[in-house]
Design a protein around this motif. Structure first.
Motif, PDB file in Angstrom:
ATOM      1  N   ALA A 206      28.578  87.199  26.768  1.00 23.60           N
ATOM      2  CA  ALA A 206      27.434  87.529  27.634  1.00 23.60           C
ATOM      3  C   ALA A 206      27.694  88.776  28.485  1.00 23.60           C
ATOM      4  O   ALA A 206      26.871  89.693  28.537  1.00 23.60           O
ATOM      5  N   ILE A 207      28.855  88.808  29.132  1.00 26.39           N
ATOM      6  CA  ILE A 207      29.137  89.930  30.035  1.00 26.39           C
ATOM      7  C   ILE A 207      29.388  91.190  29.216  1.00 26.39           C
ATOM      8  O   ILE A 207      28.896  92.277  29.543  1.00 26.39           O
ATOM      9  N   GLN A 208      30.115  91.010  28.121  1.00 24.76           N
ATOM     10  CA  GLN A 208      30.411  92.171  27.273  1.00 24.76           C
ATOM     11  C   GLN A 208      29.117  92.772  26.713  1.00 24.76           C
ATOM     12  O   GLN A 208      28.965  93.984  26.667  1.00 24.76           O
ATOM     13  N   SER A 209      28.186  91.918  26.312  1.00 23.58           N
ATOM     14  CA  SER A 209      26.956  92.475  25.731  1.00 23.58           C
ATOM     15  C   SER A 209      26.122  93.183  26.794  1.00 23.58           C
ATOM     16  O   SER A 209      25.495  94.207  26.516  1.00 23.58           O
ATOM     17  N   GLN A 210      26.122  92.672  28.029  1.00 23.90           N
ATOM     18  CA  GLN A 210      25.417  93.379  29.106  1.00 23.90           C
ATOM     19  C   GLN A 210      26.075  94.737  29.353  1.00 23.90           C
ATOM     20  O   GLN A 210      25.406  95.729  29.636  1.00 23.90           O
ATOM     21  N   ARG A 211      27.392  94.752  29.207  1.00 24.08           N
ATOM     22  CA  ARG A 211      28.142  95.999  29.384  1.00 24.08           C
ATOM     23  C   ARG A 211      27.727  97.009  28.314  1.00 24.08           C
ATOM     24  O   ARG A 211      27.467  98.165  28.594  1.00 24.08           O
ATOM     25  N   TRP A 212      27.642  96.524  27.053  1.00 18.51           N
ATOM     26  CA  TRP A 212      27.264  97.410  25.951  1.00 18.51           C
ATOM     27  C   TRP A 212      25.821  97.897  26.094  1.00 18.51           C
ATOM     28  O   TRP A 212      25.487  98.999  25.714  1.00 18.51           O
ATOM     29  N   LEU A 213      24.966  97.009  26.652  1.00 17.82           N
ATOM     30  CA  LEU A 213      23.558  97.395  26.822  1.00 17.82           C
ATOM     31  C   LEU A 213      23.373  98.331  28.014  1.00 17.82           C
ATOM     32  O   LEU A 213      22.299  98.896  28.210  1.00 17.82           O
ATOM     33  N   GLY A 214      24.420  98.456  28.829  1.00 20.47           N
ATOM     34  CA  GLY A 214      24.340  99.345  30.007  1.00 20.47           C
ATOM     35  C   GLY A 214      23.622  98.700  31.172  1.00 20.47           C
ATOM     36  O   GLY A 214      23.172  99.388  32.096  1.00 20.47           O
TER      37      GLY A 214
ATOM     38  N   ARG B   3      34.807  91.123  42.002  1.00 18.97           N
ATOM     39  CA  ARG B   3      35.539  91.820  43.072  1.00 18.97           C
ATOM     40  C   ARG B   3      36.619  92.723  42.497  1.00 18.97           C
ATOM     41  O   ARG B   3      36.807  93.852  42.915  1.00 18.97           O
ATOM     42  N   ARG B   4      37.318  92.189  41.490  1.00 13.14           N
ATOM     43  CA  ARG B   4      38.402  92.966  40.879  1.00 13.14           C
ATOM     44  C   ARG B   4      37.834  94.220  40.197  1.00 13.14           C
ATOM     45  O   ARG B   4      38.387  95.306  40.309  1.00 13.14           O
ATOM     46  N   ALA B   5      36.696  94.025  39.504  1.00 13.65           N
ATOM     47  CA  ALA B   5      36.087  95.158  38.793  1.00 13.65           C
ATOM     48  C   ALA B   5      35.560  96.208  39.772  1.00 13.65           C
ATOM     49  O   ALA B   5      35.661  97.405  39.526  1.00 13.65           O
ATOM     50  N   ARG B   6      35.011  95.739  40.903  1.00 15.11           N
ATOM     51  CA  ARG B   6      34.504  96.689  41.906  1.00 15.11           C
ATOM     52  C   ARG B   6      35.677  97.469  42.525  1.00 15.11           C
ATOM     53  O   ARG B   6      35.609  98.685  42.694  1.00 15.11           O
ATOM     54  N   ALA B   7      36.755  96.753  42.849  1.00 19.04           N
ATOM     55  CA  ALA B   7      37.900  97.396  43.502  1.00 19.04           C
ATOM     56  C   ALA B   7      38.560  98.413  42.577  1.00 19.04           C
ATOM     57  O   ALA B   7      38.962  99.492  43.011  1.00 19.04           O
ATOM     58  N   ALA B   8      38.637  98.049  41.289  1.00 18.54           N
ATOM     59  CA  ALA B   8      39.322  98.945  40.348  1.00 18.54           C
ATOM     60  C   ALA B   8      38.352  99.906  39.671  1.00 18.54           C
ATOM     61  O   ALA B   8      38.769 100.724  38.843  1.00 18.54           O
ATOM     62  N   ALA B   9      37.054  99.787  40.001  1.00 20.32           N
ATOM     63  CA  ALA B   9      36.006 100.631  39.387  1.00 20.32           C
ATOM     64  C   ALA B   9      36.026 100.535  37.863  1.00 20.32           C
ATOM     65  O   ALA B   9      35.970 101.533  37.162  1.00 20.32           O
ATOM     66  N   THR B  10      36.096  99.301  37.376  1.00 19.95           N
ATOM     67  CA  THR B  10      36.165  99.111  35.919  1.00 19.95           C
ATOM     68  C   THR B  10      35.015  98.256  35.387  1.00 19.95           C
ATOM     69  O   THR B  10      35.079  97.776  34.261  1.00 19.95           O
ATOM     70  N   LEU B  11      33.979  98.073  36.208  1.00 24.39           N
ATOM     71  CA  LEU B  11      32.901  97.171  35.791  1.00 24.39           C
ATOM     72  C   LEU B  11      32.299  97.558  34.444  1.00 24.39           C
ATOM     73  O   LEU B  11      32.058  96.704  33.594  1.00 24.39           O
ATOM     74  N   ALA B  12      32.072  98.839  34.269  1.00 23.02           N
ATOM     75  CA  ALA B  12      31.402  99.271  33.035  1.00 23.02           C
ATOM     76  C   ALA B  12      32.383  99.560  31.909  1.00 23.02           C
ATOM     77  O   ALA B  12      31.978  99.927  30.807  1.00 23.02           O
ATOM     78  N   LEU B  13      33.661  99.406  32.170  1.00 23.53           N
ATOM     79  CA  LEU B  13      34.654  99.748  31.143  1.00 23.53           C
ATOM     80  C   LEU B  13      35.045  98.526  30.326  1.00 23.53           C
ATOM     81  O   LEU B  13      35.260  97.456  30.884  1.00 23.53           O
ATOM     82  N   ALA B  14      35.150  98.722  29.049  1.00 25.79           N
ATOM     83  CA  ALA B  14      35.522  97.596  28.184  1.00 25.79           C
ATOM     84  C   ALA B  14      36.992  97.251  28.363  1.00 25.79           C
ATOM     85  O   ALA B  14      37.781  98.095  28.704  1.00 25.79           O
TER      86      ALA B  14
ATOM     87  N   LEU C  13      24.939  95.915  32.917  1.00 27.10           N
ATOM     88  CA  LEU C  13      25.836  95.079  33.720  1.00 27.10           C
ATOM     89  C   LEU C  13      25.843  95.506  35.195  1.00 27.10           C
ATOM     90  O   LEU C  13      25.784  94.666  36.101  1.00 27.10           O
ATOM     91  N   GLU C  14      25.881  96.834  35.425  1.00 24.89           N
ATOM     92  CA  GLU C  14      25.899  97.306  36.816  1.00 24.89           C
ATOM     93  C   GLU C  14      24.636  96.880  37.553  1.00 24.89           C
ATOM     94  O   GLU C  14      24.693  96.441  38.696  1.00 24.89           O
ATOM     95  N   MET C  15      23.496  96.972  36.830  1.00 23.15           N
ATOM     96  CA  MET C  15      22.223  96.635  37.484  1.00 23.15           C
ATOM     97  C   MET C  15      22.156  95.166  37.872  1.00 23.15           C
ATOM     98  O   MET C  15      21.736  94.824  38.977  1.00 23.15           O
ATOM     99  N   ILE C  16      22.592  94.294  36.958  1.00 26.27           N
ATOM    100  CA  ILE C  16      22.494  92.867  37.315  1.00 26.27           C
ATOM    101  C   ILE C  16      23.534  92.496  38.369  1.00 26.27           C
ATOM    102  O   ILE C  16      23.322  91.604  39.160  1.00 26.27           O
ATOM    103  N   MET C  17      24.660  93.212  38.387  1.00 23.36           N
ATOM    104  CA  MET C  17      25.660  92.910  39.409  1.00 23.36           C
ATOM    105  C   MET C  17      25.244  93.478  40.768  1.00 23.36           C
ATOM    106  O   MET C  17      25.737  93.053  41.813  1.00 23.36           O
ATOM    107  N   LEU C  18      24.334  94.457  40.750  1.00 27.91           N
ATOM    108  CA  LEU C  18      23.835  95.018  42.012  1.00 27.91           C
ATOM    109  C   LEU C  18      22.754  94.140  42.631  1.00 27.91           C
ATOM    110  O   LEU C  18      22.366  94.347  43.783  1.00 27.91           O
ATOM    111  N   ALA C  19      22.235  93.185  41.858  1.00 29.90           N
ATOM    112  CA  ALA C  19      21.183  92.308  42.385  1.00 29.90           C
ATOM    113  C   ALA C  19      21.701  91.587  43.632  1.00 29.90           C
ATOM    114  O   ALA C  19      22.866  91.204  43.685  1.00 29.90           O
ATOM    115  N   PRO C  20      20.834  91.430  44.634  1.00 36.13           N
ATOM    116  CA  PRO C  20      21.287  90.803  45.890  1.00 36.13           C
ATOM    117  C   PRO C  20      21.418  89.285  45.755  1.00 36.13           C
ATOM    118  O   PRO C  20      20.882  88.512  46.533  1.00 36.13           O
ATOM    119  N   ARG C  21      22.088  88.863  44.739  1.00 38.69           N
ATOM    120  CA  ARG C  21      22.350  87.438  44.489  1.00 38.69           C
ATOM    121  C   ARG C  21      23.800  87.290  44.074  1.00 38.69           C
ATOM    122  O   ARG C  21      24.422  88.252  43.622  1.00 38.69           O
TER     123      ARG C  21
END
Lengths: 261, 256
Positions: free
Chosen positions: B75-83, B245-256, B85-93
């Motif tokens: 699920a997360i990987q496919s959101q990443r491939w679709l581009g 949190r780890r992905a935000r800190a390391a700036a790797t959210l969009a990276l496979a 992932l950042e948008m859904i993680m930015l949602a205020p939820r």
């Protein structure tokens, strides 16, 4: 000699190029552990339902496990060239298309054979199946025939990829159908006649039958007819693949749709 | 109320998105029917004609698990491939509220497998849909989908931490079918598989559906299935928060 070199070296280079996404972890997980659990699933189901003995399921499913690598590999050999935009370069080659594409199948068939041998060995050890030592060469031969036939079957499906947009649907459905139609999990006597007939024209059916005879200690002479039929089925798909590739290549050139996905 | 709305709208959106993929739909339509056919002929060959409905239900649950395993695991990987992932993680939820609808959607898509195998069995093989507890069967099916969706969340959160998650997904299909007793009774398996089966929601979901089909105490199995799933939800939520949190800190959210 040059043609053999083209098939051998070309096949290996293409295998490395088109299969390079894999890692040892993915290879072991997908191609060795997954098929082993498939074998265990059907062996335990067979034990519970008492449809057939352990040998039927262990040997049959071990032969079938080659299909995963061979069918998808054969498909990949054509479909991934198109996906990565290199199909045009391959088709510009002045060498024989037949030799190029048949050569593609060889490494995948080797891969399938490895999977089948490992699955049979581990499956037999886990479930306590004794296989006569003298039957081993014949079993390897049967598994090699099944793997090769599956590879050419996959190549035929890959050829369809030149005409249809999503050939992976066909490959996935085909692999699922092999479970049902090859008589590996349901004895032919338990399947409707038309399914048995279809199964006769599919890879694995005859190889599994030959392997079961060999594992029962019947000897190579008894298994030879089934082995011959498996090789014949494989040869049929090899010819069909080349014919389809030729037809669809011509059509793609006419319609300028070779790389259109 | 707002929470339920987020979950409902999110689930609907992801079901729609999944239904737009010809590949996903073709596989979801055909493979369960092939498996159901295989199960029917196997049970017939074994002289177990009276258990054909149980076989069809078991094949359907196998389809739900396949859908959840491959859909939620990636699920997360496919959101990443679709581009996206950042948008859904930015949602205020919380991350769990935006990923859970995806995993429930894969369970809902998988319920087609259950329906297809039952309809296929009824019309092609004349299997009578005589459920011992029809109402409990519907409840158990809904619980099974929601529970597997929650289990899928845990898979999604843990798979994203692994480089070879695809290999793990490919490996887990048959073992879970086997250990959960979807077609093979757990009693014929080696005893060491018992504790593994006991902690899997798939075991209890399949058991609840089987008991609703052929008779037995459905509700305890439904209860255990829900309990384990809530635990999966809690663990999945914690894992997702950690991953985010780890992905935000390391700036790797969009990276496979």
């Amino acid at each position: 000699m040059k043609t053999l070199r083209l098939m051998g070296v070309g096949g290996v280079i293409a295998y490395r190029a088109l299969f390079n996404w894999t890692t040892p972890g993915m290879f072991v997980g997908t191609l060795l552990v997954g098929p082993l659990f498939q074998l265990l699933f059907f062996a335990y189901l067979g034990r519970q339902l008492q449809v057939a003995d352990d040998r039927f399921y262990i040997v049959g499913n071990a032969v079938l496990t080659a299909s995963l690598a061979c069918v998808f590999g054969g498909t990949m050999a054509v479909a991934n060239e198109r996906r990565y935009g290199t199909l045009g370069h391959v088709l510009l080659s002045p060498r024989s298309r037949t030799a190029i594409f048949w050569g593609r199948v060889i490494p995948y068939a080797g891969n399938g054979l490895l999977i089948a041998v490992v699955t049979l060995g581990v499956g037999a050890a886990l479930l306590g199946l004794r296989i006569p030592f003298g039957a081993l060469p014949g079993l390897v031969l049967a598994m090699a025939a099944g793997s090769l036939a599956c590879g050419f079957f996959g190549l035929t499906l890959g050829a369809l990829g030149l005409r249809f947009r999503d050939v992976w649907v066909v490959s996935n459905v085909s692999v699922a159908l092999l479970l049902l139609l090859t008589g590996v999990n349901v004895p032919a006597s338990g399947l409707p006649g038309w399914m048995v007939t279809v199964g006769h024209y599919l890879p694995i059916t005859h190889a599994a039958s030959a392997a079961r005879q060999l594992a029962a200690g019947d000897g190579l002479t008894a298994a030879a007819p089934a082995l011959g039929q498996e090789l014949l089925v494989g040869a049929g798909y090899a010819v069909a693949a080349v014919a389809l590739l030729k037809i669809f290549e011509g059509e793609s050139r006419r319609r300028a749709s070779l790389d259109a996905l | 109320m707002s929470l339920l709305r987020v979950l409902a709208v999110g689930t609907l959106m992801h079901v729609k998105q999944l239904s737009r993929s010809p590949f996903e739909m073709a596989i979801a339509l055909v493979v369960p029917i092939v498996q159901a056919t295989l199960a029917v002929y196997l049970f017939r060959s074994g002289g177990e004609q009276h258990r054909l409905l149980e076989a069809a239900v078991g094949a359907g649950v196998m389809g739900i698990w396949s859908s959840v395993l491959f859909g939620s695991g990636g699920a997360i990987q496919s959101q990443r491939w679709l581009g996206t992932l950042e948008m859904i993680m930015l949602a205020p939820r919380r991350p769990v509220l935006v990923i859970l609808p995806i995993t429930i959607a894969t369970g809902l898509t998988g319920i087609y497998a259950l329906l297809a195998t039952l309809i296929w069995g009824r019309f092609l093989y004349g299997i009578r849909l005589d459920f011992a507890h029809p109402v409990a069967f519907v409840v158990a099916a809904v619980v099974c989908v929601v529970a597997l969706g929650m289990f899928g969340l845990l898979l999604a959160a843990t798979f994203v931490l692994m480089r070879n998650a695809n290999a793990l997904a490919n490996t887990l299909e048959y073992p879970v079918w086997l250990v959960s007793g979807m077609l093979v009774p757990i009693t014929v398996l080696p005893s060491w598989t018992g504790p593994i089966a006991a902690v899997l929601p798939t075991t209890w979901g399949a058991r609840a559906l089987r008991e609703a089909t052929s008779g037995g105490p459905v509700w305890p199995s439904v209860g255990v299935c829900l309990g384990i799933s809530v635990l999966c939800l809690a663990l999945g939520g914690l894992a997702l928060t950690y991953v985010e949190r780890r992905a935000r800190a390391a700036a790797t959210l969009a990276l496979a």
